[in-house]
Design a protein around this motif. Structure first.
Motif: not given
Ligand SMILES: Cc1cc2nc3c(=O)[nH]c(=O)nc-3n(C[C@H](O)[C@H](O)[C@H](O)COP(=O)(O)O)c2cc1C
Length: 167
Positions: A69-77
Motif C-alpha cells: 500500500p502507498e503508506s509503505y512508500k517510505s519503507s521502499l525508499a
C-alpha cells in the motif's frame, strides 16, 4: 486488469526478495514487466550486479516480487537506498518478513508474485541502443563498472508465476 502494470512498477515500486526466511535479501525495483513467455505467465525483473540482492537472485531458484500500500512508500525508499550487505534494512523499514514457499514475502504486502526462475542473463552489450549505453556510462554512482572496468547491464531474471497472493 485491476492495476495499470506500468504504474505498478514505475510509480508504486516493487520489492524483489530471494533466499530463505533465515537468509534472504531484498531491494526496491521500478523496472519490471508482467507478461506471457513460453506459454507461462511471467514477471521479469532487472537487477544490477552491484546489488547484494543480485547474489541471492543468482543463488536461488525462487524469488518474490511484492507490492505494498502507498503508506509503505517510505519503507521502499529505505530498501532501495540502503544495502542489506551492511544494514538490517528490513528492520529499519519496519517490514515483517514471512515465509513464502521457498522464498520470502511480507505481512504488509498487498500483492505478492511467487516466482520460479526460468531464465536469467545479461543483455548483449553490442545490441544495446547508444542512448541506453550512455545512460549507464553517465550514472556511475547508480551503475558501478564491472571488475574489468567496463560498463555492464542489469541482469534480466524471468520468473514463472507460481502463485499470486493478494491480501
Ligand atoms: C525507486 C527505486 C527503484 C529501483 N529500481 C531498481 C531496479 O529496477 N533494479 C535494480 O537493480 N536496482 C533498483 N534500485 C536500486 C536498489 O534498490 C538499491 O541499489 C538497493 O539499495 C540495493 O540493495 P541491496 O544491495 O541490499 O540489494 C531502485 C531503487 C529505487 C529507490
Amino acid at each position: 486488469m485491476e492495476k495499470d502494470v506500468f504504474d505498478l512498477f514505475h510509480k508504486q515500486w516493487g520489492l524483489v526478495s530471494a533466499g530463505s526466511i533465515n537468509h534472504f535479501n531484498c531491494c526496491t525495483v521500478s523496472w519490471g514487466s508482467l507478461g506471457v513467455l513460453w506459454n507461462k505467465k511471467i514477471v521479469t525483473v532487472y537487477i544490477y550486479p552491484s546489488r547484494y540482492t543480485y547474489e541471492f537472485m543468482k543463488e536461488n531458484e525462487y524469488f518474490t516480487v511484492c507490492f505494498f500500500p502507498e503508506s509503505y512508500k517510505s519503507s521502499l525508499a529505505i530498501l532501495g537506498s540502503k544495502s542489506g550487505r551492511d544494514t538490517d534494512k528490513v528492520k529499519i523499514a519496519k517490514l515483517s518478513p514471512i515465509e513464502c514457499g521457498n522464498s520470502v514475502s511480507y505481512k504488509e504486502a498487498e500483492l505478492t508474485y511467487y516466482c520460479k526462475k526460468i531464465y536469467s542473463g545479461f543483455f548483449d552489450k553490442n545490441l544495446v541502443d547508444d542512448e541506453i549505453k550512455h545512460y549507464y556510462q553517465n550514472n556511475p554512482k547508480s551503475f558501478p563498472k564491472s571488475e574489468d572496468g567496463d560498463w555492464q547491464t542489469h541482469m534480466m531474471f524471468v520468473g514463472e508465476i507460481i502463485e499470486v497472493i493478494k491480501r
